[in-house]
Each structure stands twice: as structure tokens, then as C-alpha cells.
Design a protein around this motif. Structure first.
Motif, short mmCIF file in Angstrom:
data_model
loop_
_atom_site.label_atom_id
_atom_site.label_comp_id
_atom_site.label_asym_id
_atom_site.label_seq_id
_atom_site.Cartn_x
_atom_site.Cartn_y
_atom_site.Cartn_z
N THR A 1 53.32 33.73 55.80
CA THR A 1 53.33 34.27 54.23
C THR A 1 51.93 33.73 53.62
O THR A 1 51.72 32.50 53.65
CB THR A 1 54.62 33.84 53.49
OG1 THR A 1 55.71 34.21 54.22
CG2 THR A 1 54.59 34.38 52.19
N THR A 2 51.45 34.73 52.84
CA THR A 2 50.16 34.24 52.23
C THR A 2 50.13 34.27 50.82
O THR A 2 51.13 35.13 50.19
CB THR A 2 49.10 35.02 52.79
OG1 THR A 2 49.24 36.62 52.57
CG2 THR A 2 48.93 34.97 54.35
N ASP A 3 49.29 33.59 49.97
CA ASP A 3 49.11 33.61 48.73
C ASP A 3 47.45 33.76 48.66
O ASP A 3 46.76 32.95 49.11
CB ASP A 3 49.78 32.43 48.13
CG ASP A 3 49.74 32.25 46.76
OD1 ASP A 3 49.53 31.20 46.33
OD2 ASP A 3 49.55 33.35 45.96
N PHE B 1 40.40 25.71 49.27
CA PHE B 1 40.04 25.58 47.94
C PHE B 1 38.39 25.83 47.92
O PHE B 1 37.68 25.77 49.03
CB PHE B 1 40.33 24.32 47.56
CG PHE B 1 41.68 24.30 47.21
CD1 PHE B 1 42.93 24.09 47.97
CD2 PHE B 1 42.27 24.18 45.78
CE1 PHE B 1 44.09 24.05 47.92
CE2 PHE B 1 43.81 24.17 45.56
CZ PHE B 1 44.68 24.04 46.76
N ARG B 2 37.77 25.75 46.63
CA ARG B 2 36.53 26.00 46.65
C ARG B 2 35.89 25.29 45.30
O ARG B 2 36.62 25.50 44.50
CB ARG B 2 35.79 27.38 46.72
CG ARG B 2 36.24 28.18 45.54
CD ARG B 2 35.79 29.81 45.73
NE ARG B 2 35.93 30.60 44.69
CZ ARG B 2 35.83 31.75 44.66
NH1 ARG B 2 35.41 32.40 45.80
NH2 ARG B 2 36.31 32.70 43.52
N GLN B 3 34.84 24.83 45.23
CA GLN B 3 34.26 24.10 44.15
C GLN B 3 32.75 24.38 43.88
O GLN B 3 31.88 24.10 44.87
CB GLN B 3 34.50 22.51 44.25
CG GLN B 3 34.17 21.80 43.19
CD GLN B 3 34.64 20.39 43.28
OE1 GLN B 3 35.24 19.86 44.05
NE2 GLN B 3 34.81 19.59 42.10
N GLU C 1 38.90 24.92 42.83
CA GLU C 1 39.88 25.72 42.47
C GLU C 1 40.62 26.48 43.60
O GLU C 1 39.88 26.57 44.82
CB GLU C 1 39.45 27.12 41.85
CG GLU C 1 38.31 27.80 42.60
CD GLU C 1 37.91 29.19 41.95
OE1 GLU C 1 38.19 29.28 40.58
OE2 GLU C 1 36.83 29.86 42.51
N PHE C 2 41.78 26.92 43.62
CA PHE C 2 42.54 27.75 44.74
C PHE C 2 41.97 28.67 45.05
O PHE C 2 41.70 29.84 44.38
CB PHE C 2 43.93 27.90 44.24
CG PHE C 2 44.74 28.65 45.22
CD1 PHE C 2 45.12 29.85 44.93
CD2 PHE C 2 45.40 27.94 46.31
CE1 PHE C 2 45.86 30.54 45.76
CE2 PHE C 2 46.28 28.82 47.21
CZ PHE C 2 46.42 30.14 47.03
N ASP D 1 51.53 25.72 46.65
CA ASP D 1 50.94 25.08 45.57
C ASP D 1 49.64 25.52 45.22
O ASP D 1 48.88 25.28 46.24
CB ASP D 1 51.38 23.53 45.85
CG ASP D 1 50.92 22.65 44.57
OD1 ASP D 1 51.47 21.65 44.67
OD2 ASP D 1 50.16 23.14 43.78
N ARG D 2 49.22 25.73 44.22
CA ARG D 2 47.80 26.05 43.83
C ARG D 2 46.83 24.97 43.22
O ARG D 2 45.89 25.14 43.00
CB ARG D 2 47.66 27.24 42.85
CG ARG D 2 48.22 28.50 43.51
CD ARG D 2 47.91 29.77 42.61
NE ARG D 2 48.28 31.14 43.26
CZ ARG D 2 48.03 32.24 42.82
NH1 ARG D 2 47.35 32.34 41.80
NH2 ARG D 2 48.51 33.26 43.46
#
Length: 124
Positions: free
Chosen positions: A57-59, A38-40, A47-48, A105-106
Motif C-alpha cells: 500500500t502506498t501514500d 523524504f526530501r529537504q 518533508e514527506f 506517518d508523514r
């Protein structure tokens, strides 16, 4: 004691690359289902960015798809985020996170463990 340690942030020019790493220590992480990044940015919500499952598996968020690559070394309990073609809008503190249950889960609240964060600054 379980912990995640983020590393690899820094200052880079637009168009450059950085590789973040997240080392997990503690017995719990041998069975982590999902690792995420995540980053802020200042005055913005966390945010994801990306996530990876035990089966690799990636998202990815739309904003980084095609530029960032998440990978996982299960033997080392380490996850990486390769960031290419960086843009000034990628500037943020990046956090590694882990969740025991293995579905994507985002949302930040879906994660059980967090790293301390590493600063990424992209200059124009």
C-alpha cells in the motif's frame, strides 16, 4: 549493523526522470513495516514524499502524486522511488527512511532509521 544506503541522485533537466534506490542491511529490516522517502531543500524543513507498507500500500504527498512511484522489493530489502516529469522545485536531498511499526506517518520523527541522503538537482 543496521543501515540504509541511498543512491541514484544526480542532475537532470526539467521533464526528465531519475530512479532512487535504498538498500537496507541488517537483520532488523527483515520486518520493517513502512519505508518512506523524504526530501529537504536548502533552508527548508524535511518533508514527506512517499511511503510504502509491507503489503505494498502506498501514500504520496500531493506535490508528487502522479509523477513519482514508490516500490519495494522485500526479498532484496530494497525500496525504489521512480521520479518522472521532474520539476526544478523537486531539487533537494532525498532521504530514505524506515519504521518498524506498520502504519503510515508523514512526519520525520515517526521513523526509526535514515539513509545518508542523495542529492537530486533539476535544472530548468
Amino acid at each position: 549493523q543496521e543501515q540504509l544506503v541511498d543512491a541514484g541522485g544526480g542532475l537532470v533537466q526539467a521533464g526528465g526522470s531519475l530512479r532512487l534506490s535504498c538498500a537496507a542491511s541488517g537483520r532488523t529490516f527483515s520486518s520493517v513495516g513502512i519505508y518512506g522517502w523524504f526530501r529537504q531543500a536548502p533552508e527548508k524543513e524535511r518533508e514527506f514524499v512517499a511511503a510504502i507498507s509491507r503489503s505494498h500500500t502506498t501514500d504520496y504527498s500531493d506535490s508528487v502524486k502522479g509523477r513519482f512511484t514508490i516500490s519495494r522489493d522485500s526479498a532484496k530489502n530494497t525500496v525504489y522511488l521512480q521520479m518522472n516529469s521532474l520539476k526544478p522545485e523537486d531539487t533537494a536531498v532525498y532521504y530514505c527512511a524506515a519504521k518498524r511499526i506498520g502504519f503510515f506517518d508523514r512526519t520525520p520523527r515517526g521513523y526509526d532509521y535514515w539513509g545518508q541522503g542523495t542529492q537530486v538537482t533539476v535544472s530548468s
